[in-house]
Design a protein around this motif. Structure first.
Motif, PDB file in Angstrom:
ATOM      1  N   HIS A  34      11.177  -1.082  -4.555  1.00  0.00           N
ATOM      2  CA  HIS A  34      10.951  -1.202  -3.246  1.00  0.00           C
ATOM      3  C   HIS A  34      11.433  -2.330  -2.945  1.00  0.00           C
ATOM      4  O   HIS A  34      11.007  -3.409  -3.385  1.00  0.00           O
ATOM      5  CB  HIS A  34       9.602  -0.768  -2.623  1.00  0.00           C
ATOM      6  CG  HIS A  34       9.514  -0.786  -1.195  1.00  0.00           C
ATOM      7  ND1 HIS A  34       8.514  -0.334  -0.565  1.00  0.00           N
ATOM      8  CD2 HIS A  34      10.446  -0.851  -0.247  1.00  0.00           C
ATOM      9  CE1 HIS A  34       8.516  -0.426   0.771  1.00  0.00           C
ATOM     10  NE2 HIS A  34       9.919  -0.729   0.875  1.00  0.00           N
ATOM     11  N   ILE A  35      12.676  -2.639  -2.328  1.00  0.00           N
ATOM     12  CA  ILE A  35      13.285  -3.588  -1.877  1.00  0.00           C
ATOM     13  C   ILE A  35      13.262  -4.102  -0.469  1.00  0.00           C
ATOM     14  O   ILE A  35      13.408  -3.186   0.467  1.00  0.00           O
ATOM     15  CB  ILE A  35      14.719  -3.698  -2.351  1.00  0.00           C
ATOM     16  CG1 ILE A  35      14.763  -3.494  -3.758  1.00  0.00           C
ATOM     17  CG2 ILE A  35      15.565  -5.003  -1.945  1.00  0.00           C
ATOM     18  CD1 ILE A  35      16.336  -3.128  -4.485  1.00  0.00           C
ATOM     19  N   VAL A  36      12.681  -5.118  -0.147  1.00  0.00           N
ATOM     20  CA  VAL A  36      12.495  -5.695   1.400  1.00  0.00           C
ATOM     21  C   VAL A  36      13.691  -6.529   1.570  1.00  0.00           C
ATOM     22  O   VAL A  36      13.900  -7.524   0.937  1.00  0.00           O
ATOM     23  CB  VAL A  36      11.205  -6.260   1.652  1.00  0.00           C
ATOM     24  CG1 VAL A  36      10.875  -6.622   3.064  1.00  0.00           C
ATOM     25  CG2 VAL A  36      10.016  -5.439   1.177  1.00  0.00           C
ATOM     26  N   ILE A  37      14.475  -6.274   2.701  1.00  0.00           N
ATOM     27  CA  ILE A  37      15.729  -7.070   2.966  1.00  0.00           C
ATOM     28  C   ILE A  37      15.197  -8.002   4.090  1.00  0.00           C
ATOM     29  O   ILE A  37      14.497  -7.728   4.894  1.00  0.00           O
ATOM     30  CB  ILE A  37      16.859  -6.129   3.571  1.00  0.00           C
ATOM     31  CG1 ILE A  37      17.053  -4.998   2.303  1.00  0.00           C
ATOM     32  CG2 ILE A  37      17.761  -6.944   3.914  1.00  0.00           C
ATOM     33  CD1 ILE A  37      18.184  -5.739   1.019  1.00  0.00           C
TER      34      ILE A  37
ATOM     35  N   LEU B 273       0.934  -1.167   0.019  1.00  0.00           N
ATOM     36  CA  LEU B 273       0.152   0.091   0.164  1.00  0.00           C
ATOM     37  C   LEU B 273       0.825   1.027  -0.008  1.00  0.00           C
ATOM     38  O   LEU B 273       0.630   2.110  -0.989  1.00  0.00           O
ATOM     39  CB  LEU B 273      -0.708   0.044   1.142  1.00  0.00           C
ATOM     40  CG  LEU B 273      -1.572   1.309   1.477  1.00  0.00           C
ATOM     41  CD1 LEU B 273      -2.670   1.614   0.191  1.00  0.00           C
ATOM     42  CD2 LEU B 273      -2.383   1.192   2.712  1.00  0.00           C
ATOM     43  N   ILE B 274       1.797   1.246   0.853  1.00  0.00           N
ATOM     44  CA  ILE B 274       2.718   2.285   0.859  1.00  0.00           C
ATOM     45  C   ILE B 274       3.521   2.508  -0.369  1.00  0.00           C
ATOM     46  O   ILE B 274       3.644   3.813  -0.914  1.00  0.00           O
ATOM     47  CB  ILE B 274       3.901   2.150   2.042  1.00  0.00           C
ATOM     48  CG1 ILE B 274       3.070   2.177   3.475  1.00  0.00           C
ATOM     49  CG2 ILE B 274       4.913   3.436   1.982  1.00  0.00           C
ATOM     50  CD1 ILE B 274       3.967   1.779   4.439  1.00  0.00           C
ATOM     51  N   THR B 275       3.948   1.594  -0.747  1.00  0.00           N
ATOM     52  CA  THR B 275       4.687   1.622  -2.398  1.00  0.00           C
ATOM     53  C   THR B 275       3.920   2.183  -3.195  1.00  0.00           C
ATOM     54  O   THR B 275       4.342   3.038  -4.151  1.00  0.00           O
ATOM     55  CB  THR B 275       5.074   0.218  -2.663  1.00  0.00           C
ATOM     56  OG1 THR B 275       5.850  -0.379  -1.407  1.00  0.00           O
ATOM     57  CG2 THR B 275       5.822   0.141  -3.896  1.00  0.00           C
TER      58      THR B 275
ATOM     59  N   MET C 235      10.113  -5.723  -5.283  1.00  0.00           N
ATOM     60  CA  MET C 235       8.537  -5.456  -5.711  1.00  0.00           C
ATOM     61  C   MET C 235       8.495  -5.073  -7.299  1.00  0.00           C
ATOM     62  O   MET C 235       7.542  -5.419  -7.583  1.00  0.00           O
ATOM     63  CB  MET C 235       7.952  -4.113  -4.997  1.00  0.00           C
ATOM     64  CG  MET C 235       7.756  -4.441  -3.400  1.00  0.00           C
ATOM     65  SD  MET C 235       6.593  -3.360  -2.577  1.00  0.00           S
ATOM     66  CE  MET C 235       6.880  -3.513  -0.955  1.00  0.00           C
ATOM     67  N   ARG C 236       9.479  -4.391  -7.907  1.00  0.00           N
ATOM     68  CA  ARG C 236       9.434  -4.310  -9.238  1.00  0.00           C
ATOM     69  C   ARG C 236       9.646  -5.529  -9.934  1.00  0.00           C
ATOM     70  O   ARG C 236       8.901  -6.038 -10.916  1.00  0.00           O
ATOM     71  CB  ARG C 236      10.811  -3.401  -9.587  1.00  0.00           C
ATOM     72  CG  ARG C 236      10.770  -2.908 -11.039  1.00  0.00           C
ATOM     73  CD  ARG C 236      12.136  -2.166 -11.465  1.00  0.00           C
ATOM     74  NE  ARG C 236      13.182  -3.241 -11.705  1.00  0.00           N
ATOM     75  CZ  ARG C 236      14.369  -2.670 -11.694  1.00  0.00           C
ATOM     76  NH1 ARG C 236      14.565  -1.478 -11.736  1.00  0.00           N
ATOM     77  NH2 ARG C 236      15.217  -3.819 -12.064  1.00  0.00           N
ATOM     78  N   GLU C 237      10.382  -6.565  -9.575  1.00  0.00           N
ATOM     79  CA  GLU C 237      10.702  -7.607  -9.784  1.00  0.00           C
ATOM     80  C   GLU C 237       9.420  -8.441 -10.039  1.00  0.00           C
ATOM     81  O   GLU C 237       8.962  -9.434 -10.796  1.00  0.00           O
ATOM     82  CB  GLU C 237      11.901  -8.348  -9.621  1.00  0.00           C
ATOM     83  CG  GLU C 237      13.296  -7.894  -9.950  1.00  0.00           C
ATOM     84  CD  GLU C 237      14.331  -8.546  -9.412  1.00  0.00           C
ATOM     85  OE1 GLU C 237      15.376  -8.965  -9.817  1.00  0.00           O
ATOM     86  OE2 GLU C 237      14.258  -9.308  -8.421  1.00  0.00           O
ATOM     87  N   GLU C 238       8.673  -8.298  -8.749  1.00  0.00           N
ATOM     88  CA  GLU C 238       7.523  -9.311  -8.640  1.00  0.00           C
ATOM     89  C   GLU C 238       6.170  -8.441  -9.160  1.00  0.00           C
ATOM     90  O   GLU C 238       5.303  -9.191  -9.063  1.00  0.00           O
ATOM     91  CB  GLU C 238       7.395  -9.430  -7.003  1.00  0.00           C
ATOM     92  CG  GLU C 238       8.441 -10.109  -6.285  1.00  0.00           C
ATOM     93  CD  GLU C 238       8.602 -11.572  -6.919  1.00  0.00           C
ATOM     94  OE1 GLU C 238       7.520 -12.067  -7.099  1.00  0.00           O
ATOM     95  OE2 GLU C 238       9.844 -12.169  -6.953  1.00  0.00           O
ATOM     96  N   GLN C 239       6.319  -7.394  -9.873  1.00  0.00           N
ATOM     97  CA  GLN C 239       5.553  -6.770 -10.474  1.00  0.00           C
ATOM     98  C   GLN C 239       4.412  -6.448  -9.323  1.00  0.00           C
ATOM     99  O   GLN C 239       3.273  -6.659  -9.819  1.00  0.00           O
ATOM    100  CB  GLN C 239       5.112  -7.325 -11.672  1.00  0.00           C
ATOM    101  CG  GLN C 239       6.041  -7.737 -12.807  1.00  0.00           C
ATOM    102  CD  GLN C 239       5.493  -8.229 -14.112  1.00  0.00           C
ATOM    103  OE1 GLN C 239       4.578  -9.019 -13.888  1.00  0.00           O
ATOM    104  NE2 GLN C 239       6.433  -8.198 -15.110  1.00  0.00           N
ATOM    105  N   ILE C 240       4.548  -6.137  -8.355  1.00  0.00           N
ATOM    106  CA  ILE C 240       3.638  -5.769  -7.313  1.00  0.00           C
ATOM    107  C   ILE C 240       3.365  -4.149  -6.935  1.00  0.00           C
ATOM    108  O   ILE C 240       2.868  -3.864  -5.808  1.00  0.00           O
ATOM    109  CB  ILE C 240       3.588  -6.527  -6.079  1.00  0.00           C
ATOM    110  CG1 ILE C 240       5.175  -6.511  -5.363  1.00  0.00           C
ATOM    111  CG2 ILE C 240       3.227  -7.936  -6.353  1.00  0.00           C
ATOM    112  CD1 ILE C 240       5.352  -7.359  -4.048  1.00  0.00           C
ATOM    113  N   MET C 241       4.197  -3.255  -7.565  1.00  0.00           N
ATOM    114  CA  MET C 241       4.153  -1.961  -7.103  1.00  0.00           C
ATOM    115  C   MET C 241       3.067  -1.237  -7.828  1.00  0.00           C
ATOM    116  O   MET C 241       2.915  -0.604  -8.534  1.00  0.00           O
ATOM    117  CB  MET C 241       5.529  -1.421  -7.802  1.00  0.00           C
ATOM    118  CG  MET C 241       6.778  -1.661  -7.085  1.00  0.00           C
ATOM    119  SD  MET C 241       8.301  -1.091  -7.957  1.00  0.00           S
ATOM    120  CE  MET C 241       7.935   0.778  -7.629  1.00  0.00           C
TER     121      MET C 241
END
Length: 230
Positions: A213-216, A194-196, A224-230
């Motif tokens: 937006h990368i979650v470590i 949601l924030i992204t 999130m870009r690679e997962e296409q959920i932005m």
């Protein structure tokens, strides 16, 4: 009774001699710590002190607990004074910097994997969520980074306005967000997504693109870009 040192240990068990004969890779975690501490305390050798430090009572995560210790906590342990506490805190910082310097060689801000690797040691040991804002110029080079939240990553704490004020002040043309999950699982939460999306939409309005937006997590990440959920 005199203070114990490494020399008080039988020669075949001394970490220094063991390292010289077999290499540092053959030392246990406690033996490596003993070499760095150099001396023990009254009635306790450096190796005994190191084993005590790595006891689950003090080191819930084993050798990884080094990254969570601070000077005040360490000085509460019998045998650890200010000098030894500072040595251990500096050891943690040194390992982080070595990992970061190694990752810097392959750092490419168009590649999520290289970004995650570069920031991994800074963020994966944190026990609270922390979000970083990376500011990039027209050539996708880093022109600044800042911590924008620590403790909780949610929409009540992070607003698009504060992000883009920083970006505009630095003349950034694009941004990347990173934050860690202390659980070690980098799967984005509904709140993360949601924030992204809110930040991406706000960036489109003012001409500053949110690239990712990368979650470590713990030695893992989700882009999130690679997962296409932005």
């Amino acid at each position: 009774m005199s203070d114990h040192t490494i020399k008080s240990i039988p020669k075949e068990e001394r970490p220094y001699e063991k390292c010289e004969q077999f290499g540092a890779g053959n030392l246990t975690d406690a033996e490596l710590l003993a070499v760095l501490l150099r001396t023990g305390t009254r009635g306790e050798s450096a190796l005994q002190l190191s084993r005590k430090l790595l006891n689950p009572i003090f080191a819930r995560d084993g050798i990884l607990s080094v990254h969570h210790w601070n000077i005040e906590q360490l000085m509460k342990i019998k045998g650890i004074g200010k000098v030894k506490a500072i040595q251990l805190v500096c050891l943690s910082e040194l390992t982080k910097r070595l990992a970061k310097a190694t990752a810097r060689k392959g750092l490419d801000f168009s590649t999520p994997a290289s970004i995650a690797e570069y920031y991994m040691e800074d963020m994966r040991h944190e026990r609270q969520e922390e979000m970083k804002l990376l500011l990039l110029n027209t050539k996708s080079r880093l022109i600044g980074e800042t911590n924008i939240s620590k403790g909780t990553v949610n929409s009540a704490v992070i607003t698009p306005r504060e992000l883009f004020v920083e970006a505009l002040q630095k003349n950034a043309v694009s941004i990347i967000l990173l934050h860690n999950h202390p659980s070690g699982d980098p799967t984005p939460s509904k709140e993360d997504i949601l924030i992204t999306r809110r930040i991406k939409e706000a960036g489109m309005l003012i001409g500053i693109e949110l690239l990712d937006h990368i979650v470590i997590g713990n030695h893992c990440y989700v882009s999130m870009r690679e997962e296409q959920i932005m």
